[in-house]
Design an enzyme around this catalytic site. Structure first.
Site, PDB file in Angstrom:
ATOM      1  N   HIS A  78      -7.980  -0.494  -4.864  1.00  0.00           N
ATOM      2  CA  HIS A  78      -7.763  -0.123  -3.470  1.00  0.00           C
ATOM      3  C   HIS A  78      -8.709   0.993  -3.040  1.00  0.00           C
ATOM      4  O   HIS A  78      -9.224   0.976  -1.920  1.00  0.00           O
ATOM      5  CB  HIS A  78      -6.308   0.287  -3.253  1.00  0.00           C
ATOM      6  CG  HIS A  78      -5.345  -0.858  -3.234  1.00  0.00           C
ATOM      7  ND1 HIS A  78      -4.316  -0.956  -2.327  1.00  0.00           N
ATOM      8  CD2 HIS A  78      -5.248  -1.969  -4.017  1.00  0.00           C
ATOM      9  CE1 HIS A  78      -3.625  -2.077  -2.545  1.00  0.00           C
ATOM     10  NE2 HIS A  78      -4.183  -2.697  -3.579  1.00  0.00           N
ATOM     11  N   HIS A 112      -3.710  14.620  -2.005  1.00  0.00           N
ATOM     12  CA  HIS A 112      -4.010  15.668  -2.977  1.00  0.00           C
ATOM     13  C   HIS A 112      -3.568  17.035  -2.472  1.00  0.00           C
ATOM     14  O   HIS A 112      -3.458  17.978  -3.258  1.00  0.00           O
ATOM     15  CB  HIS A 112      -5.498  15.685  -3.303  1.00  0.00           C
ATOM     16  CG  HIS A 112      -5.949  14.521  -4.121  1.00  0.00           C
ATOM     17  ND1 HIS A 112      -7.180  14.469  -4.750  1.00  0.00           N
ATOM     18  CD2 HIS A 112      -5.346  13.330  -4.426  1.00  0.00           C
ATOM     19  CE1 HIS A 112      -7.319  13.330  -5.400  1.00  0.00           C
ATOM     20  NE2 HIS A 112      -6.215  12.612  -5.201  1.00  0.00           N
ATOM     21  N   GLU A 154     -29.031  24.676  -1.907  1.00  0.00           N
ATOM     22  CA  GLU A 154     -29.891  23.547  -1.545  1.00  0.00           C
ATOM     23  C   GLU A 154     -29.170  22.217  -1.717  1.00  0.00           C
ATOM     24  O   GLU A 154     -29.353  21.288  -0.933  1.00  0.00           O
ATOM     25  CB  GLU A 154     -31.161  23.570  -2.414  1.00  0.00           C
ATOM     26  CG  GLU A 154     -30.871  23.538  -3.909  1.00  0.00           C
ATOM     27  CD  GLU A 154     -32.108  23.698  -4.758  1.00  0.00           C
ATOM     28  OE1 GLU A 154     -33.067  22.960  -4.507  1.00  0.00           O
ATOM     29  OE2 GLU A 154     -32.094  24.548  -5.661  1.00  0.00           O
ATOM     30  N   THR A 155     -28.374  22.134  -2.774  1.00  0.00           N
ATOM     31  CA  THR A 155     -27.587  20.941  -3.075  1.00  0.00           C
ATOM     32  C   THR A 155     -26.249  21.425  -3.611  1.00  0.00           C
ATOM     33  O   THR A 155     -26.196  22.425  -4.323  1.00  0.00           O
ATOM     34  CB  THR A 155     -28.287  20.069  -4.129  1.00  0.00           C
ATOM     35  OG1 THR A 155     -29.575  19.676  -3.624  1.00  0.00           O
ATOM     36  CG2 THR A 155     -27.494  18.818  -4.456  1.00  0.00           C
ATOM     37  N   HIS A 164      -5.653   9.075  -0.707  1.00  0.00           N
ATOM     38  CA  HIS A 164      -6.063   7.703  -1.030  1.00  0.00           C
ATOM     39  C   HIS A 164      -4.844   6.850  -1.322  1.00  0.00           C
ATOM     40  O   HIS A 164      -3.735   7.355  -1.544  1.00  0.00           O
ATOM     41  CB  HIS A 164      -7.038   7.676  -2.222  1.00  0.00           C
ATOM     42  CG  HIS A 164      -6.461   8.216  -3.503  1.00  0.00           C
ATOM     43  ND1 HIS A 164      -5.780   7.432  -4.408  1.00  0.00           N
ATOM     44  CD2 HIS A 164      -6.496   9.469  -4.040  1.00  0.00           C
ATOM     45  CE1 HIS A 164      -5.410   8.162  -5.441  1.00  0.00           C
ATOM     46  NE2 HIS A 164      -5.817   9.405  -5.240  1.00  0.00           N
ATOM     47  N   CYS A 165      -5.052   5.563  -1.327  1.00  0.00           N
ATOM     48  CA  CYS A 165      -4.007   4.618  -1.701  1.00  0.00           C
ATOM     49  C   CYS A 165      -3.875   4.609  -3.217  1.00  0.00           C
ATOM     50  O   CYS A 165      -4.879   4.647  -3.938  1.00  0.00           O
ATOM     51  CB  CYS A 165      -4.345   3.224  -1.178  1.00  0.00           C
ATOM     52  SG  CYS A 165      -3.012   2.020  -1.351  1.00  0.00           S
ATOM     53  N   HIS A 211       0.839  -1.194   0.000  1.00  0.00           N
ATOM     54  CA  HIS A 211       0.000   0.000   0.000  1.00  0.00           C
ATOM     55  C   HIS A 211       0.877   1.247   0.000  1.00  0.00           C
ATOM     56  O   HIS A 211       2.090   1.177   0.226  1.00  0.00           O
ATOM     57  CB  HIS A 211      -0.913   0.020   1.232  1.00  0.00           C
ATOM     58  CG  HIS A 211      -1.858  -1.133   1.311  1.00  0.00           C
ATOM     59  ND1 HIS A 211      -3.034  -1.199   0.592  1.00  0.00           N
ATOM     60  CD2 HIS A 211      -1.793  -2.294   2.034  1.00  0.00           C
ATOM     61  CE1 HIS A 211      -3.663  -2.333   0.871  1.00  0.00           C
ATOM     62  NE2 HIS A 211      -2.928  -3.017   1.740  1.00  0.00           N
ATOM     63  N   ASP A 249      -1.407   8.778  -1.301  1.00  0.00           N
ATOM     64  CA  ASP A 249      -1.315   9.943  -2.189  1.00  0.00           C
ATOM     65  C   ASP A 249      -2.163  11.051  -1.581  1.00  0.00           C
ATOM     66  O   ASP A 249      -3.383  10.928  -1.472  1.00  0.00           O
ATOM     67  CB  ASP A 249      -1.828   9.553  -3.587  1.00  0.00           C
ATOM     68  CG  ASP A 249      -2.123  10.748  -4.491  1.00  0.00           C
ATOM     69  OD1 ASP A 249      -1.797  11.894  -4.132  1.00  0.00           O
ATOM     70  OD2 ASP A 249      -2.703  10.526  -5.571  1.00  0.00           O
ATOM     71  N   HIS A 268     -27.042  16.853  -0.063  1.00  0.00           N
ATOM     72  CA  HIS A 268     -28.225  17.666   0.200  1.00  0.00           C
ATOM     73  C   HIS A 268     -28.692  17.370   1.612  1.00  0.00           C
ATOM     74  O   HIS A 268     -28.769  16.210   2.021  1.00  0.00           O
ATOM     75  CB  HIS A 268     -29.340  17.319  -0.806  1.00  0.00           C
ATOM     76  CG  HIS A 268     -30.651  17.985  -0.506  1.00  0.00           C
ATOM     77  ND1 HIS A 268     -30.912  19.292  -0.847  1.00  0.00           N
ATOM     78  CD2 HIS A 268     -31.774  17.517   0.097  1.00  0.00           C
ATOM     79  CE1 HIS A 268     -32.156  19.596  -0.460  1.00  0.00           C
ATOM     80  NE2 HIS A 268     -32.696  18.538   0.105  1.00  0.00           N
ATOM     81  N   HIS A 285     -28.148  13.463  -3.435  1.00  0.00           N
ATOM     82  CA  HIS A 285     -29.436  13.731  -4.078  1.00  0.00           C
ATOM     83  C   HIS A 285     -29.568  13.123  -5.473  1.00  0.00           C
ATOM     84  O   HIS A 285     -30.411  13.548  -6.265  1.00  0.00           O
ATOM     85  CB  HIS A 285     -29.747  15.223  -4.115  1.00  0.00           C
ATOM     86  CG  HIS A 285     -31.221  15.515  -4.005  1.00  0.00           C
ATOM     87  ND1 HIS A 285     -32.118  15.211  -5.012  1.00  0.00           N
ATOM     88  CD2 HIS A 285     -31.960  16.039  -3.005  1.00  0.00           C
ATOM     89  CE1 HIS A 285     -33.337  15.564  -4.641  1.00  0.00           C
ATOM     90  NE2 HIS A 285     -33.270  16.062  -3.418  1.00  0.00           N
ATOM     91  N   MET A 300      -9.952   2.585   0.584  1.00  0.00           N
ATOM     92  CA  MET A 300      -8.728   3.265   1.017  1.00  0.00           C
ATOM     93  C   MET A 300      -8.691   4.717   0.564  1.00  0.00           C
ATOM     94  O   MET A 300      -7.959   5.102  -0.360  1.00  0.00           O
ATOM     95  CB  MET A 300      -7.492   2.519   0.522  1.00  0.00           C
ATOM     96  CG  MET A 300      -7.262   1.207   1.228  1.00  0.00           C
ATOM     97  SD  MET A 300      -5.571   0.583   1.057  1.00  0.00           S
ATOM     98  CE  MET A 300      -4.699   1.552   2.277  1.00  0.00           C
TER      99      MET A 300
END
Length: 373
Positions: free
Chosen positions: A175, A129, A309-310, A164-165, A124, A127, A285, A336, A180
């Site tokens: 993964h 971001h 709203e969303t 994430h992996c 494993h 990463d 939402h 939603h 992950m």
């Protein structure tokens, strides 16, 4: 089946394995040559991670100069019951899906110790971001079972970011789809600001990680169950490549944030919801509520949108929404795409305590038989 031996061959040998064929050279481990950074003058602080939807203790406004913030995460491969009769060979950071949310401030240094216990099967990595260079740290953190690594990076951009992996090639989507992924929140040093640039604080913060699963079925339509992740891979890959998830869930499983496990708040409390999806687009939402302030892209250098709203969370990102609850009751927090919310599992609840305000909403007439008129 992917064997323990296959996992242990390391980055140099992965391309020879059938299920890892096509792994690019850029996705293998790296050891950059440079003079070590001298951070000896900085204060160190250790944070103990907690399982979502909760978030570890942290300051909303940075208390002083940048610090080195230490975290430790253990990779746990384990079977997870996603729904009644549906089992996932899960891969997790610290045993939870999603992985724990980390919180630092812009300018801080994140120092992560990543542990891959000897009883795991697979290699494993991680990463971020939020990080700069080396595939977000993924190229520097490949750990085989029985190994650990330490990565440090400077948090240069405020916002919410997915981690994430990403071990390389077809292992990456597998993964991630097995659980992950997680989020790091990098707060501005002076804390959050509203649409007018004024300071704004939250009373509670909840982290909602959305995942989609691709659990194979047998010829009779029953979910299949496997002894370990390697055994599940061929069938899972076939389902994944159809791009039709069997489940779309919040925080690991159907009902993980409903009923007795619902999030809680009080009337008048300002709650920050951080929502991530490492793989697919989604549309959070809050039924009966709104996004007072929404950082839809999750980046705090941008002014927040108001009164949504969303809101839209792009695959591979995390966003944040702030709402002050005005009425008591049970709120449904959903994706939603209502098919995914109701039929596939992407629903959470928020239980809010307090007094009802009839000025905002009042039942003028309770339901009565039409024949009474």
């Amino acid at each position: 089946m992917l064997t323990r031996r296959a996992a242990l061959v390391g980055a140099a040998g992965v391309a020879s394995l059938p299920i890892l064929a096509g792994t690019a050279h850029a996705e293998t481990a790296a050891t950059p040559l440079a003079v070590p950074a001298d951070l000896s003058s900085l204060t160190r602080i250790k944070r103990d991670l907690v399982a979502p939807p909760f978030v570890h203790d942290h300051e909303q406004v940075a208390p002083g100069a940048p610090r080195i913030v230490e975290f430790e995460m253990t990779i746990v491969e384990k079977e997870i019951e996603v729904d009644d009769g549906a089992y996932l060979q899960g891969m997790t950071f610290d045993g939870s899906i999603p992985g724990p949310m980390m919180v630092v401030h812009e300018g801080d240094y994140v120092e992560l110790t990543l542990i891959n216990p000897a009883d795991n099967l697979l290699q494993h990595n991680i990463d971020f971001h939020a990080a700069t260079g080396a595939l977000g740290g993924g190229a520097l953190t490949h750990v085989n079972p029985g190994e650990k690594t330490i990565l440090r990076f400077k948090a240069t951009r405020p916002g919410t970011f997915v981690y994430h992996c990403a071990p390389g090639g077809p292992m990456i989507p597998w993964h991630v789809a097995a659980g992950m992924a997680g989020t790091i929140m990098v707060l501005p040093r002076e804390g959050l600001k509203d649409h007018e640039g004024k300071p704004v604080r939250y009373d509670r913060v909840y982290y909602i990680g959305e995942n989609e699963y691709y659990i194979p079925k047998d010829e009779d339509g029953n979910y299949k169950r496997y002894a370990d992740p390697g055994e599940s891979y061929p069938d899972t890959l076939e389902v994944m490549n159809r791009l039709i998830p069997t489940h779309v869930v919040f925080n690991g499983s159907v009902g993980a944030l409903t009923g007795d496990k619902a999030m809680t708040a009080g009337v008048g409390e300002r709650v920050l919801f951080v929502h991530s999806q490492a793989n697919r687009d989604t549309r959070p939402h809050l039924i009966g509520g709104h996004g007072d302030l929404v950082w839809e892209h999750g980046k705090f250098n941008n002014l927040p949108d108001r009164d949504l709203e969303t809101w839209f969370i792009r695959g591979g990102s995390a966003g944040a929404a702030l709402y002050t609850f005005l009425q008591p009751g049970v709120y449904a927090y959903v994706n939603h795409n209502l098919i995914e919310a109701v039929n596939l599992g992407a629903t959470a609840h928020v239980k809010v305590e307090g007094d009802w305000d009839n000025d905002l909403m009042e039942q003028v007439l309770a339901p009565v038989d039409l024949a009474a008129f």
